[in-house]
Design a protein around this motif. Structure first.
Motif, PDB file in Angstrom:
ATOM      1  N   ASN A 384      14.765  30.595  89.302  1.00  0.00           N
ATOM      2  CA  ASN A 384      15.646  31.678  89.734  1.00  0.00           C
ATOM      3  C   ASN A 384      14.947  32.601  90.725  1.00  0.00           C
ATOM      4  N   GLY A 386      12.746  31.468  92.861  1.00  0.00           N
ATOM      5  CA  GLY A 386      12.427  30.701  94.054  1.00  0.00           C
ATOM      6  C   GLY A 386      11.144  29.911  94.002  1.00  0.00           C
ATOM      7  N   ASN A 413      21.523  27.743  87.275  1.00  0.00           N
ATOM      8  CA  ASN A 413      21.106  28.579  88.415  1.00  0.00           C
ATOM      9  C   ASN A 413      21.870  28.268  89.691  1.00  0.00           C
ATOM     10  N   ARG A 416      20.769  24.806  95.262  1.00  0.00           N
ATOM     11  CA  ARG A 416      19.972  25.289  96.390  1.00  0.00           C
ATOM     12  C   ARG A 416      18.902  24.249  96.678  1.00  0.00           C
ATOM     13  N   ASP A 417      18.153  24.429  97.734  1.00  0.00           N
ATOM     14  CA  ASP A 417      17.092  23.491  98.094  1.00  0.00           C
ATOM     15  C   ASP A 417      15.847  23.849  97.297  1.00  0.00           C
ATOM     16  N   ARG A 418      15.719  23.280  96.068  1.00  0.00           N
ATOM     17  CA  ARG A 418      14.643  23.686  95.171  1.00  0.00           C
ATOM     18  C   ARG A 418      13.513  22.655  95.094  1.00  0.00           C
TER      19      ARG A 418
END
Length: 589
Positions: A384, A386, A413, A416-418
Motif C-alpha cells: 500500500n 509502494g 489494494n 497497479r504496477d507493483r
C-alpha cells in the motif's frame, strides 16, 4: 538550431523529397546510391557534433541491444556515460564525428548490455571469499584436514568460518561437530552448507552459545539432535541465529573490503548491476551495511557496480520512512529495491515446504518459515505504501502460499504496477505458472541451482514428481511471466554466461542429456533474463537493461556470441566490462 528542431527539419526534408520524387522520377532513379545521396542531404546539419556533447563512439561491433525497437547495432555513441544513439555502420559513415571525440574500434566483437544478477548476497559473498572453501571436499578426512590447516593460521579463540560444503559430494552423510572438534579445540567454528540453510558448529561454538540437549527448536528452525537427544552441531534455517547471535560482528573495514572484492569479481564476469538480499546471518543488524558500507562507498566514490538493496520485511515501516525521505533512487549507484521475506527453507536440507511429504522422508513436508496472517498484513502495508515485496519460496506449497497472499493483496489494494517477486520458484504445483502471470508476479530464478538439485530432487521428491514441477522456466515464460535470472551467489557462482548455458541446455554435471528438456529456454531468452528482464524485475528499466538512447552505457564486450551453440563454441570470455561508458574491467593501467 536545437536537436529537436534539427530532427523536425530532417523529417520535413525527407518527406518533401520523397513526395516530389514519387511524382516525377523514373523507376531507375530509385537506386541504393540515390537513397544514400538523399540521406546525406536530409541529414545536413544533423550529425554527432561536439555541441551535442557526444564524447565517445564504439564501433565495428556486433551489438545485441536488448531493445526490441532496434535489437541489433554496429556502433554506439555515448554522451556523459549514457547512450546517445546506436545504429549500423552504413549510417555511421554519413555522420560527422567531432575531432575531439574518442573512437574505439571493437574489432568485430560481440557486445551485450551489462549483466544484471537479480539475486545474490553481495557483501556476504565478498566476506565469504576469505572463508575456508569446502566446495570441493569429497570425504570426511578432507573436511577435517581443511579445518586443521585453517586452525594453524588463526589466533587461538578466534572464529573460523567455512562455506560451500555439500554432503552429496561424499555420499550424503551430514557432518557433525565431532568431525572437527579434535582439530579445532581452541577455535569456535561456523561452516555453512552450499545453500546456507544448514550450518555446522563445533563444540566450542555451541558452548559459547549455551547449546545443550535442552535447547528447543525456535520457530522456523531446527537444532539437529542424535538418537540420544544431543545436538550434532547442525542448525537449520532460523535455528542458525542461536549461533550467529554470538559471533562478533564483522568490522566496518572488513565489510568495506568485502564490497570491493565482490565488485571486482562481478565486473570480471560482466555484471554491472546486482540485487543484494543482504548478509546471511546478519538479521540482528540488517541496516548496518546500508549506511556503513553502501552510503560510505557512494559518498567516497568507491561504488563500481550498481546495487539494488532489499531489506527484511520485518523492517518494512523503516524502509518506507527512508523512501519518503530520500526516494527509491539514492544515486546512480544505489537503489532501494524493497523488502524480502522467507516462506520456507531449501530442498537440500529438506526444509522446502511441499504439499506432499518427501519421498525419502515420508513424515516430512518441509518447513513454513513465516506466520501467514502476519505476513499478509505486512505485505498489505508494504504494498500500500509502494514497496516492492520479494519472497523466498522453494517448495510447491510455499509458492502457493505466497501466490495466494499476493492475490489477496491485489484484490484488497487494487490494481497497479507493483511487480511482486518470488525468489527461486524452484518447484511449482500444477497451475502455478498461470497464477504468476495473472498477478504480475516476477519469477526470479537461478539456473545454476538446477545443476545442484537434479540428483537430489529425483531422490527426495521421486522421479515423476520432480519431472513435473521442477524449474519450470519455459512454462513460466510461455504464460507471459517475466523471468529474471541470477546466481544466489555465494550458493552458486556469480557467472551469467554459465547461467545462459545452463538455462539453454539443462544438462547437469555428469549427464549426457537434458533434465526436463521441455523446460529449456533459448539462449536469447536467457540473455534477456540477465539484462532487460532483470531491469524490469527491479523497476530499473529506465536506467539499465538495454543499450537504448538515454540509458546508462553499461555493456560487456565478449569473445563471441552467447547466442551460438555454446556446447560447440564454448562459453564466451568477458574481454571488457564498461560501466557508465568507462572501462571497469580489466582495470585501466
Amino acid at each position: 538550431m536545437g536537436r529537436k528542431q534539427r530532427r523536425v527539419c530532417f523529417g520535413l526534408r525527407l518527406l518533401v523529397l520523397l513526395a516530389v520524387l514519387i511524382v516525377i522520377a523514373p523507376p531507375w532513379f530509385f537506386s541504393i546510391d540515390t537513397y544514400f545521396a538523399l540521406m546525406r542531404f536530409a541529414r545536413k546539419g544533423l550529425s554527432f557534433k561536439e555541441d551535442e556533447g557526444a564524447d565517445i563512439v564504439f564501433t565495428n561491433a556486433t551489438i545485441w541491444t536488448g531493445d526490441s525497437i532496434q535489437p541489433w547495432a554496429e556502433f554506439m555513441v555515448l554522451r556523459k556515460g549514457r547512450i546517445l544513439r546506436v545504429g549500423n555502420l552504413t549510417q555511421l559513415q554519413y555522420m560527422r564525428i567531432g575531432s575531439k571525440m574518442e573512437v574505439v574500434d571493437l574489432e568485430g566483437k560481440f557486445v551485450t548490455p551489462g549483466f544484471i544478477d537479480s539475486h545474490l548476497h553481495f557483501l556476504h559473498g565478498g566476506l565469504q571469499m576469505k572463508h575456508v572453501d569446502l566446495g570441493c571436499v569429497n570425504s570426511r578426512a578432507e573436511f577435517e584436514r581443511k579445518f586443521r590447516i585453517a586452525a594453524e593460521d588463526v589466533e587461538s579463540g578466534k572464529w573460523i568460518f567455512g562455506s560451500m560444503w555439500n554432503e552429496e559430494n561424499w555420499g550424503g552423510t551430514l557432518p557433525e561437530a565431532s568431525w572437527i572438534d579434535n582439530v579445532t579445540p581452541h577455535h569456535p567454528v561456523w561452516a555453512c552448507r552450499i545453500d546456507v540453510h544448514t550450518c555446522l558448529a563445533n563444540s566450542m561454538a555451541m558452548a559459547l552459545a549455551n547449546i545443550s540437549r535442552d535447547t528447543v527448536d525456535p520457530e522456523g528452525g531446527t537444532v539437529v539432535k542424535n538418537i540420544h537427544g544431543d545436538p550434532t552441531g547442525l542448525f537449520k534455517d532460523m535455528a542458525s541465529r542461536l549461533i550467529t547471535h554470538h559471533i562478533p560482528p564483522m568490522s566496518v573495514e572488513e565489510r568495506r573490503e568485502a564490497l570491493i572484492r565482490a565488485s571486482e569479481l562481478a565486473l570480471s564476469r560482466g555484471v554491472t548491476s546486482v540485487v543484494d538480499f543482504g548478509r546471511v546471518g546478519a538479521s540482528e543488524h540488517p541496516w548496518d551495511d546500508f549506511p556503513e558500507v553502501y552510503l560510505w562507498a557512494d559518498a567516497a566514490g568507491m561504488m563500481r557496480v550498481r546495487v539494488s538493496i532489499f531489506l527484511p520485511i520485518e523492517t518494512w515501516q523503516s524502509v518506507i520512512a527512508l523512501v519518503r525521505q530520500r526516494g527509491f533512487m539514492l544515486s546512480q549507484w544505489l537503489h532501494i529495491g524493497g523488502v524480502k521475506a522467507f516462506a520456507d527453507g531449501s530442498l537440500g536440507t529438506r526444509t522446502a515446504l511441499f504439499h506432499k511429504a518427501y519421498a525419502d522422508d515420508n513424515s516430512n513436508y518441509g518447513l513454513l518459515a513465516l506466520d501467514l496472517d502476519w505476513f499478509q498484513e505486512a505485505v498489505l502495508g508494504a504494498d500500500n505504501a509502494g514497496l516492492q515485496v520479494a519472497v523466498h519460496a522453494i517448495g510447491d506449497a510455499a509458492n502457493d502460499h505466497v501466490l495466494s497472499t499476493f492475490e489477496t493483496v491485489v484484490s484488497k489494494n487494487g490494481p497497479r504496477d507493483r511487480r511482486f517477486r518470488i525468489e527461486h520458484a524452484q518447484h511449482l504445483s500444477a497451475g502455478a505458472p498461470e497464477r504468476f502471470q495473472a498477478s504480475g508476479v516476477v519469477a526470479s530464478v537461478q539456473p545454476e541451482h538446477m545443476l545442484d538439485d537434479a540428483y537430489p530432487a529425483m531422490r527426495k521428491l521421486g522421479g515423476e514428481r520432480a519431472q513435473q514441477g521442477s524449474y519450470l522456466f519455459n512454462s513460466l515464460l510461455g504464460n507471459g511471466t517475466h523471468l529474471a535470472l541470477g546466481s544466489d551467489w555465494t550458493v552458486a557462482p556469480i557467472d551469467p554466461l554459465r547461467g545462459i548455458q545452463t538455462a539453454s541446455t539443462r544438462i547437469p554435471k555428469g549427464w549426457s542429456s537434458s533434465w526436463i528438456p521441455s523446460e529449456i529456454i533459448s539462449s536469447e531468452a536467457a540473455l534477456s533474463g540477465y539484462t532487460r528482464e532483470g531491469a524490469y524485475a527491479s523497476f530499473m528499466e529506465k536506467y539499465v537493461g538495454s543499450l537504448s538512447p538515454g540509458k546508462y552505457a553499461d555493456f560487456v564486450v565478449l569473445s563471441h556470441s552467447p547466442l551460438n551453440d555454446l556446447a560447440r563454441d564454448g562459453i564466451p570470455s568477458v574481454l571488457a566490462t564498461y560501466v557508465g561508458g568507462c572501462l571497469a574491467h580489466p582495470k585501466p593501467t
